[in-house]
Each structure stands twice: as structure tokens, then as C-alpha cells.
Design a protein around this motif. Structure first.
Motif, PDB file in Angstrom:
ATOM      1  N   ARG A   1      -4.400  -8.436 -12.803  1.00 22.97           N
ATOM      2  CA  ARG A   1      -6.058  -8.453 -12.812  1.00 22.97           C
ATOM      3  C   ARG A   1      -6.945  -8.591 -11.556  1.00 22.97           C
ATOM      4  NH1 ARG A   1      -7.568 -10.607 -17.816  1.00 22.97           N
ATOM      5  NH2 ARG A   1      -9.792 -10.127 -18.021  1.00 22.97           N
ATOM      6  N   ARG A   2      -6.293  -9.038 -10.678  1.00 21.77           N
ATOM      7  CA  ARG A   2      -7.083  -9.273  -9.409  1.00 21.77           C
ATOM      8  C   ARG A   2      -7.007  -7.798  -8.509  1.00 21.77           C
ATOM      9  NH1 ARG A   2      -3.962 -12.554  -4.456  1.00 21.77           N
ATOM     10  NH2 ARG A   2      -1.929 -11.710  -4.703  1.00 21.77           N
ATOM     11  N   TRP A   3      -5.886  -6.986  -8.758  1.00 16.12           N
ATOM     12  CA  TRP A   3      -5.895  -5.668  -8.191  1.00 16.12           C
ATOM     13  C   TRP A   3      -6.707  -4.790  -8.943  1.00 16.12           C
ATOM     14  CZ3 TRP A   3      -4.502  -4.259  -3.577  1.00 16.12           C
ATOM     15  CH2 TRP A   3      -3.511  -5.167  -2.952  1.00 16.12           C
TER      16      TRP A   3
ATOM     17  N   LEU B   1     -13.626  -7.614 -15.439  1.00 14.26           N
ATOM     18  CA  LEU B   1     -12.727  -8.016 -14.473  1.00 14.26           C
ATOM     19  C   LEU B   1     -12.959  -8.890 -13.321  1.00 14.26           C
ATOM     20  CD1 LEU B   1     -10.971  -4.538 -14.390  1.00 14.26           C
ATOM     21  CD2 LEU B   1     -10.051  -6.410 -15.536  1.00 14.26           C
ATOM     22  N   LEU B   2     -14.272  -8.733 -13.157  1.00 15.56           N
ATOM     23  CA  LEU B   2     -14.495  -9.482 -11.527  1.00 15.56           C
ATOM     24  C   LEU B   2     -14.563 -10.961 -11.964  1.00 15.56           C
ATOM     25  CD1 LEU B   2     -15.053  -6.743 -10.356  1.00 15.56           C
ATOM     26  CD2 LEU B   2     -16.744  -7.675  -9.252  1.00 15.56           C
TER      27      LEU B   2
ATOM     28  N   PRO C   1      -7.363 -17.943 -14.370  1.00 19.51           N
ATOM     29  CA  PRO C   1      -6.395 -17.839 -13.379  1.00 19.51           C
ATOM     30  C   PRO C   1      -6.985 -16.733 -12.307  1.00 19.51           C
ATOM     31  CG  PRO C   1      -5.266 -18.372 -15.332  1.00 19.51           C
ATOM     32  CD  PRO C   1      -6.846 -17.738 -15.621  1.00 19.51           C
ATOM     33  N   ALA C   2      -7.270 -15.497 -12.652  1.00 17.10           N
ATOM     34  CA  ALA C   2      -7.544 -14.474 -11.549  1.00 17.10           C
ATOM     35  C   ALA C   2      -8.596 -14.788 -10.610  1.00 17.10           C
ATOM     36  CB  ALA C   2      -7.982 -13.195 -12.499  1.00 17.10           C
ATOM     37  N   ASP C   3      -9.217 -15.674 -10.939  1.00 15.57           N
ATOM     38  CA  ASP C   3     -10.498 -16.229  -9.817  1.00 15.57           C
ATOM     39  C   ASP C   3      -9.375 -17.054  -8.774  1.00 15.57           C
ATOM     40  OD1 ASP C   3     -12.159 -15.320 -11.612  1.00 15.57           O
ATOM     41  OD2 ASP C   3     -12.931 -17.076 -12.137  1.00 15.57           O
ATOM     42  N   VAL C   4      -8.472 -17.123  -9.049  1.00 16.50           N
ATOM     43  CA  VAL C   4      -7.844 -18.155  -7.819  1.00 16.50           C
ATOM     44  C   VAL C   4      -6.789 -17.311  -7.120  1.00 16.50           C
ATOM     45  CG1 VAL C   4      -6.089 -20.069  -7.164  1.00 16.50           C
ATOM     46  CG2 VAL C   4      -7.572 -20.069  -9.359  1.00 16.50           C
ATOM     47  N   ALA C   5      -7.193 -17.280  -5.565  1.00 17.34           N
ATOM     48  CA  ALA C   5      -6.395 -16.264  -4.608  1.00 17.34           C
ATOM     49  C   ALA C   5      -4.968 -16.740  -4.773  1.00 17.34           C
ATOM     50  CB  ALA C   5      -7.005 -16.410  -3.294  1.00 17.34           C
ATOM     51  N   GLY C   6      -4.336 -15.753  -4.693  1.00 13.79           N
ATOM     52  CA  GLY C   6      -2.790 -15.658  -4.485  1.00 13.79           C
ATOM     53  C   GLY C   6      -2.128 -16.193  -5.752  1.00 13.79           C
ATOM     54  N   GLY C   7      -2.683 -15.915  -6.962  1.00 22.16           N
ATOM     55  CA  GLY C   7      -2.092 -16.371  -8.346  1.00 22.16           C
ATOM     56  C   GLY C   7      -0.699 -15.769  -8.402  1.00 22.16           C
ATOM     57  N   THR C   8       0.138 -16.529  -9.130  1.00 20.12           N
ATOM     58  CA  THR C   8       1.444 -16.225  -8.793  1.00 20.12           C
ATOM     59  C   THR C   8       1.925 -15.316 -10.221  1.00 20.12           C
ATOM     60  OG1 THR C   8       2.279 -18.104  -9.672  1.00 20.12           O
ATOM     61  CG2 THR C   8       2.364 -17.881  -7.184  1.00 20.12           C
ATOM     62  N   GLY C   9       1.174 -15.377 -11.332  1.00 19.25           N
ATOM     63  CA  GLY C   9       1.415 -14.767 -12.583  1.00 19.25           C
ATOM     64  C   GLY C   9       1.305 -13.276 -12.378  1.00 19.25           C
ATOM     65  N   ASN C  10       2.224 -12.703 -12.906  1.00 20.63           N
ATOM     66  CA  ASN C  10       2.158 -11.056 -13.357  1.00 20.63           C
ATOM     67  C   ASN C  10       0.769 -10.369 -13.522  1.00 20.63           C
ATOM     68  OD1 ASN C  10       4.734 -10.730 -11.918  1.00 20.63           O
ATOM     69  ND2 ASN C  10       5.830 -10.503 -13.877  1.00 20.63           N
ATOM     70  N   ALA C  11       0.248 -11.124 -14.656  1.00 19.17           N
ATOM     71  CA  ALA C  11      -0.889 -11.008 -15.259  1.00 19.17           C
ATOM     72  C   ALA C  11      -2.091 -11.236 -14.329  1.00 19.17           C
ATOM     73  CB  ALA C  11      -1.314 -11.660 -16.499  1.00 19.17           C
ATOM     74  N   ASP C  12      -2.216 -12.330 -13.696  1.00 20.20           N
ATOM     75  CA  ASP C  12      -3.151 -12.644 -12.866  1.00 20.20           C
ATOM     76  C   ASP C  12      -3.080 -11.830 -11.486  1.00 20.20           C
ATOM     77  OD1 ASP C  12      -3.686 -14.793 -14.423  1.00 20.20           O
ATOM     78  OD2 ASP C  12      -2.711 -16.230 -13.108  1.00 20.20           O
TER      79      ASP C  12
END
Length: 489
Positions: A23-25, A204-205, A9-20
Motif C-alpha cells: 500500500r505504501r508503494w 491510498l494516501l 497500518p500503512a500510515d506507519v513507516a516501515g510496516g512489515t506486513g506485505n499488504a502494508d
């Protein structure tokens, strides 16, 4: 899901989950550290030149290549590397670039001859050029619309700090390591950071999305762009060592090669995905933003070049003190970049114009406090004016980058960012050549008066920045007549 899977899910911009979201940050943090490390090496080596000279017996030509070779290969690979990341996955390109950068940093620190060090620096610069467009493309991929302001603000702060803090960090490392071998630590310091960045980057990326089309990488376009960039940069970065006037003939030859690149890309786009989509220049935000960035880097990068010469050679300050003198600019730039990233979506291009005006006010104040020669400690006298200029710079680099890339599709984010940064590298090289020429000619004409030479060089740098302000005002005027959307989803 495993961290390496491309469909997490972290690959998707604007993920709403806290973990996602976390991860993107975290992925962005790894990218910013890598960007800082690679951009730092543009300036950190400047203060190490005397130590390298003594340790390796380098000739003036060797030293010039050690300094400028990095910038040359850096600018050479930006667009192809950005396109590679777009087509084959940014994680792969990022990890490859950081691994190569770390290896060549170690080799540079172990150098036993000038030729060894030059070769390491050339490959190190190419590795840096692979990494940087991936960071900007990552922001485009993981964030959307107005939420890109904050990460671009952090990237702008990273650019500003790395550009200005290089001499200070270099001075500290040389002082800690000693005059004979301290220069080696300028390179060795990258190794542990690079190893961590490789491991975290792979974890992470986001990987290449499953099922994404694989595009050809346009080798003819790569060749034409590479030839054009080299022909433009070579006479600029070798201006002091290459005395033949024929070197300037390479610049029109480079422009011809770039024109050929444009024609080829236009034809190639009818059949395949090109190395760089010239259609991006149809977006006013991208066209004028790229122009502003190129011209601004030509002005502000040159300031540090002549200021370091003025302080160390003209006035006899140490490398450490010279680095400290530039620190107020870095601090101001860091603070304003973070702020600029947050408010750019509210104010748009007028914020960039305000930043350029503040930079000019700060530089004007430097000229005023040093009029008639320094009357006291120059680092103290220039601290407040450089802080003001740094605040202005932070309102230029970050907001301008955000606006410039706002309409670039995510699939072209790496190539678009690579072309933007290529312009910055060409602008910086041209600015240093022009401002440096005025500096040295003024020094010769003023009977060795370093203060007069520095003032004249600073006035030219300010004049270059005025041109960037004119471009920003044109963009503001046109946007009021024909508003365009500022984001691309």
C-alpha cells in the motif's frame, strides 16, 4: 479498516506486513504520477508557444506570462502548502492540489483568449505548488532511514524525465492535434490522469493521524515569504518584456522581505509552530544541500531553455525533433536517478560531487562537438554528450535530495521540502535569466551566429554548475572533519 481511515497500518513507516508495504508503494506511485504531471507543465508549454500565438493572437507579453506565470505561482505556494500538509494532513492537501490542477488544465485547454489562458496558468501553477511538497513529505512519512533511498531515486528520475521530456511530449501532442488546436491537448492530457490521481490519492494516501495537534498556519509568515518570493521571481521571469532597469530594484526589496520573514519566524517560533523552522539550516546536510540544489537548478534548467531556442529558431528544427534531441539527457537522468537512490546511503555527498563532474564532462563534450558550428545533425552530434550529462544529473538530484532531507523531522517534512523546492524554482529562474542574457547578447554581438551564442551560454551554465560542485566539496571536507548522522527517525 476502510481505506480512508487515518489510523490504518500503512500510515506507519516501515510496516512489515506485505499488504502494508504494498500500500505504501502504491501511495508513492500515485504521488510520483502527480509530481510528473505537475513538473512536466513547467517545460511542455514551451513548444506550444507558436501554436498558441496563432490561435489566440497573443502578444509577446501574453506569451511570457503564459510561460512564466506558472513558475511564479508554483514557487509562491510551496512552503505554505508543505506546512499545511504537515499540520493538517498530506492527503487533504494532495487531493485538493490535484483536483485544482485538473480543473485548471481543462480550463486552459478551453481558453478563448490570452487573458483566460494566463489566469488558468497562474492557478494551475499554484495547484502544482500545493502538490509537490506533499510527495516529498509522503516519502519522509512512509519510509525511514536508508530505505528512503529507493523512493527518492524514483522521485529523482521523475524530476529528471519530466524536466527534459516536456518538449518531446509537447511536440508529439501538437503534431497529433494539429498546428491550430494541438496546443490544447498539451493541457487536456492532464485531465484523465488527474481524475484518476484524485481518486487513488484519497484512497491510498495516509490521512491526518488521529489526535494530532492542530497548529496555526502563521499568516504573517506566509505573507512575508510570499512577498519576498514574488519580488525575487518577478523581474527574472519578466526579464524579456519588462524593459525598465528599475525591475532589478525588486530583487534587493525581495531580499529585505525574506530577511523580515526570517526575523519573524525566529520570534514566532517562541510561541507557536512557525511556517518554516529556521533551525533546519543548522543541519549542514540541509543547508549545503539546499544551496547545491538551488545553484544546480540554475545551471541545468537553463541549458534546455537555450538549447531549444538554438535548435528551433537558430537551426530550424521542428518542435518534435528538438524534443527528441533532449531525450538522451532524460534517459540518462532516469537511469542514474534510480541507481543513485540505491547507493546514496553508501557513498553520501561524494556521489553528488561525482555526478556534478560527469555533468560538466558531458557539457564540455557538447561544446567540443559543436565547435566551429554544427557539421552534421546537431541532435545526433549531441546525443552521446547529453546522455553523459544526464547520467551525471541523475547522480546529483536524487542523492542530493535524499541527503538534504535526511535529518528533517517527519513533522516538518513538507515545510522542509517546500523550502528546498522554492530554492530550486528561484535558482532555475535566475539561471535562465543570466544564461538567456548571455545567449541573446552573444547573438547580437556575433552577428547572428547562433552556434557562438549557444556555446557562450553553455559555458556560463557550466560555470554555475561548478559553483554547485564547490559547495559539494565544502560539505565533503567538513563532514570528514566533523561527521554527523545521515538519518533522522
Amino acid at each position: 479498516m476502510s481505506p480512508g481511515r487515518p489510523d490504518r497500518p500503512a500510515d506507519v513507516a516501515g510496516g512489515t506486513g506485505n499488504a502494508d508495504n504494498r500500500r505504501r508503494w502504491q501511495a508513492l506511485g500515485v504521488g510520483l504520477v502527480a509530481a510528473f504531471m505537475t513538473l512536466l507543465d513547467v517545460s511542455i508549454v514551451n513548444v506550444a508557444v507558436p501554436s498558441i500565438d496563432r490561435a489566440l493572437g497573443a502578444t509577446p507579453s501574453d506569451l511570457q506570462w503564459i510561460l512564466s506565470g506558472y513558475a511564479l505561482t508554483f514557487g509562491l505556494v510551496l512552503v505554505p502548502a508543505g506546512r499545511f500538509g504537515d499540520a493538517r494532513g498530506r492527503r487533504n492537501a494532495f487531493v485538493l492540489g490535484i483536483a485544482l490542477f485538473t480543473l485548471t488544465s481543462a480550463l486552459a485547454g478551453l481558453a478563448r483568449s490570452p487573458a483566460w489562458l494566463i489566469a488558468a496558468r497562474l492557478v494551475q501553477g499554484a495547484a502544482a505548488g500545493i502538490v509537490n511538497p506533499q510527495v516529498t513529505g509522503l516519502i519522509q512519512q512512509l519510509f525511514r532511514g536508508p530505505e528512503r533511498g529507493r523512493p527518492f531515486g524514483l522521485l529523482g528520475a521523475t524530476i529528471g524525465i519530466s524536466t527534459a521530456v516536456g518538449p518531446l511530449l509537447g511536440g508529439l501532442l501538437i503534431q497529433a492535434g494539429g498546428e491550430q488546436h494541438g496546443w490544447r491537448w498539451v493541457f487536456f492530457v492532464n485531465v484523465p490522469v488527474g481524475i484518476v490521481a484524485v481518486l487513488l490519492g484519497w484512497r491510498l494516501l495516509p490521512g491526518r493521524p488521529a489526535g494530532a495537534a492542530r497548529h496555526r498556519l502563521d499568516p504573517v509568515g506566509v505573507l512575508l515569504l510570499g512577498v519576498g518570493v514574488v519580488l525575487l521571481l518577478l523581474p527574472l521571469v519578466q526579464r524579456e518584456q519588462w524593459h525598465s532597469p528599475w525591475k532589478w530594484a525588486l530583487i534587493p526589496a525581495g531580499l529585505v522581505a525574506l530577511a523580515g520573514f526570517g526575523l519573524w519566524e525566529r520570534w514566532y517560533a517562541r510561541h507557536e509552530t512557525p511556517l518554516f523552522d529556521l533551525g533546519l539550516f543548522r543541519f549542514r546536510s540541509y543547508a549545503l544541500g539546499s544551496l547545491i540544489a538551488t545553484v544546480y537548478f540554475g545551471g541545468f534548467t537553463a541549458i534546455f531553455f537555450v538549447f531549444t531556442l538554438y535548435l528551433q529558431i537558430g537551426l530550424g528544427y521542428s518542435a518534435l525533433v528538438s524534443g527528441l534531441a533532449i531525450t538522451p539527457f532524460a534517459l540518462g537522468s532516469a537511469v542514474a536517478s534510480a541507481l543513485g537512490g540505491r547507493i546514496v546511503n553508501r557513498y553520501g555527498r561524494p556521489l553528488v560531487a561525482v555526478g556534478l563532474l560527469v555533468v560538466l564532462l558531458g557539457l564540455g563534450a557538447v561544446v567540443v562537438v559543436l565547435r566551429g558550428g554544427p557539421h552534421g545533425s546537431v541532435p545526433v552530434l549531441t546525443a552521446a554528450p547529453l546522455l553523459i550529462a544526464g547520467l551525471g544529473s541523475g547522480l546529483v538530484i536524487t542523492p542530493n535530495q535524499t541527503l538534504t532531507l535526511s535529518q528533517v523531522p517527519v513533522a516538518q517534512a513538507g515545510g522542509g521540502a517546500g523550502m528546498l523546492q522554492t530554492g530550486q524554482r528561484i535558482g532555475a529562474a535566475a539561471g535562465i535569466a543570466a544564461v538567456g542574457a548571455v545567449f541573446f547578447s552573444s547573438l547580437a554581438g556575433a552577428g547572428g551566429n547562433w552556434s557562438t551564442a549557444f556555446r557562450n551560454a553553455l559555458l556560463l551554465a557550466a560555470g554555475i554548475i561548478v559553483l554547485a560542485l564547490v559547495a559539494a566539496l565544502i560539505d565533503i571536507h567538513r563532514s570528514r572533519r566533523a561527521p554527523t548522522p545521515t538519518t533522522q527517525h
